[in-house]
Write an enzyme that holds these catalytic residues in place. Sequence first.
Site, PDB file in Angstrom:
ATOM      1  N   GLY A 358       0.801  -1.217   0.000  1.00  0.00           N
ATOM      2  CA  GLY A 358       0.000   0.000   0.000  1.00  0.00           C
ATOM      3  C   GLY A 358       0.834   1.266   0.000  1.00  0.00           C
ATOM      4  O   GLY A 358       0.324   2.342  -0.304  1.00  0.00           O
ATOM      5  N   VAL A 362       8.719  -2.660  -3.829  1.00  0.00           N
ATOM      6  CA  VAL A 362      10.071  -3.056  -3.434  1.00  0.00           C
ATOM      7  C   VAL A 362      10.728  -3.769  -4.611  1.00  0.00           C
ATOM      8  O   VAL A 362      10.137  -4.687  -5.196  1.00  0.00           O
ATOM      9  CB  VAL A 362      10.046  -3.977  -2.195  1.00  0.00           C
ATOM     10  CG1 VAL A 362      11.476  -4.341  -1.794  1.00  0.00           C
ATOM     11  CG2 VAL A 362       9.334  -3.297  -1.037  1.00  0.00           C
ATOM     12  N   ASP A 475       3.660   0.812  11.603  1.00  0.00           N
ATOM     13  CA  ASP A 475       3.033  -0.233  10.767  1.00  0.00           C
ATOM     14  C   ASP A 475       3.722  -1.579  10.995  1.00  0.00           C
ATOM     15  O   ASP A 475       4.155  -2.250  10.057  1.00  0.00           O
ATOM     16  CB  ASP A 475       3.093   0.154   9.291  1.00  0.00           C
ATOM     17  CG  ASP A 475       2.169  -0.709   8.424  1.00  0.00           C
ATOM     18  OD1 ASP A 475       1.117  -1.162   8.933  1.00  0.00           O
ATOM     19  OD2 ASP A 475       2.493  -0.928   7.244  1.00  0.00           O
TER      20      ASP A 475
END
Length: 647
Positions: A358, A362, A475
């Site tokens: 989100g 990567v 997160d």
Amino acid sequence: MKLPRLRLRLLPRVALALAAVGLLPVGIAMLGLLGVNRDALYEQVLRTHNLAAQTGATRAGAFLATRLSLARGAAGNSALADPRSPEARDFLSASLAAWADLGVEALSVINEAGEEVIRAQLKGGGATRQRVEEALRLPSGKPVAVVAGDPPVLLLEVPLTQAAGRLRLVCDGAPLAEVAHPVELGEQAEIVVAERNGKVVLGPPTALSGLPGTLVENALSGRLSGAGRFEDGRGGEILAAYTAVPESDWVILSRQPAAVAEAVAGKLRRRAAWAVGAALALIGLLSAAAYSTVIRPLRELVAAQRDLAKAGPGSSGDEISDLRRTFDALRRSLFDRSALSDVFLGRYQVLEVLGTGGMGTVFRGWDPKLKRPVALKTVRLGGNLEPERRREMIATLLREAVTVARFSHPNVVAIYDLEDAPEGAFVAMELVDGLSLERFLWQRDRLEPDRVIPLGAAMARGLAAAHAREIVHRDVKPANVLLGRDGSIKVADFGISDLVAASVNEKDTFFGTPGYVPPESLQGRGFGPAGDLFALGVILYECLTGVRPFGGLDVSDAVHATLFGNVQPPSRKAPGIPPELDSLVLRLLEKDPARRPASAAAVAEELDWMAAARGSRWSADLDASAAEVPEGARHTVAAQWIKTTTM
């Protein structure tokens, strides 16, 4: 209305095809046998008995008609006008010699008083002579009489036409004995030949007494023929037929127990069932062979292609469709990798996509300057950001990256570089050779407490190092915990979530991953180090039990469960969890941040103490298959904007 398309996996398809080929003929035969119900089978048996009775009557009638015809012809010969004359004697002797092949054994003439006047008899032993004598002693007046025996002896009597008296013919009754033993009816069937007065001619003397009275009455009534089902007086039932014998006052009765017909039907059904069972067993063997030689290798090929193509988890329910989908993904992946080889982010060469989330994508990259592999993570920033605001956020991220890079903790992914790029920024960081905890849990479902304890301690140490430098992760989730093949455990993406959240001016919202966001953040009260500890508790709960404590069908369910749901102790879902670990997880998941452990360092210390007391050590046992995404893997929850609730 368009009906939904039914998708079947390859193995059911193969099994259905084999069933259609193997079971269809057997099924048709089985349906035919099921159609032969009890009454229909009885009717068939009755028709067989009726035919046997009529055939027996016809054969017996023909036998008698032939002998009676001989007797009548001889009785009208002029030589018998005077039975005592030499001509009569010669005629009887010649006739007897001519009829010997027909089984005629004696000819005799009696007067009106029943006294024998003359006799012609074949030579024979004592038994034959005795049987002839016994037949000739029978009372006069009946056209046909029988002396029972094996074989029986018949006496036929006709009146003389040119003199007063009667001609008597004695013959062998062996051909009639065959009538009582028809081959087509089976061993349990029985045929009785009887006179209409009830005397048994052929068969056991008491044969009629064992038959139902209604059957005997109907048979001896003089009707030509009949058939039916009769009660045997013992609660059972018999199937019988009867018919009159021409040229005599005889009747033939054919009978068989109804249970025999039922046994035949049962035998047919058992044979059909055995045939169906054998067909099913063959289908099972062929399906197993198809699975081992075709389907399992095909599934392995699909899994390998999915891994090479970095395709997401899940299955369409059809191996062929999965193979086509993963092949297309692999082809796109190969094309993208070929195109990526010419792409650079700053000085870093992009080699392949490792994953997309989100907050960004990567990539596996290469640093041509320092000659080492790197992980390149792009961070999406709002496209309508003012340049000054953009520079501020990049500067903030850079400061945190420098801070993380300086303390170089073994449980934190190292940061190498940070650069600004159009529509975002990217971070060059340590490339961990392994996989995320998320994928590891997909494979293992849940972990043993002796693995979870050192795993949690390593994560807590990484968080403690960041918190000591006033860096909050925001997160923490399994996707951001990397497990190295060398046994390392590293927390990744410090500060990136904070940067993304700051790039968009959204009121009454929070950027995070549902199910891992603490209640205070969902209530609009900000995010601090205690929030990271709450997320750590969620991860430990998930590792121990295989389920998320605040899961749900959608985001609103996860948010509602986090705010208002009661968490059951992990030990209730997975027995064997140490009480001290059970208690620590529940304290980490407290809704009030003040009631959670004081710091990540305190959590690490507590977990290290448990590990030392139990001798727990971390062992990931990562292998090639562990990187594959299994079918039916749990749905990945991505970081997103969540509406906050004011309480």
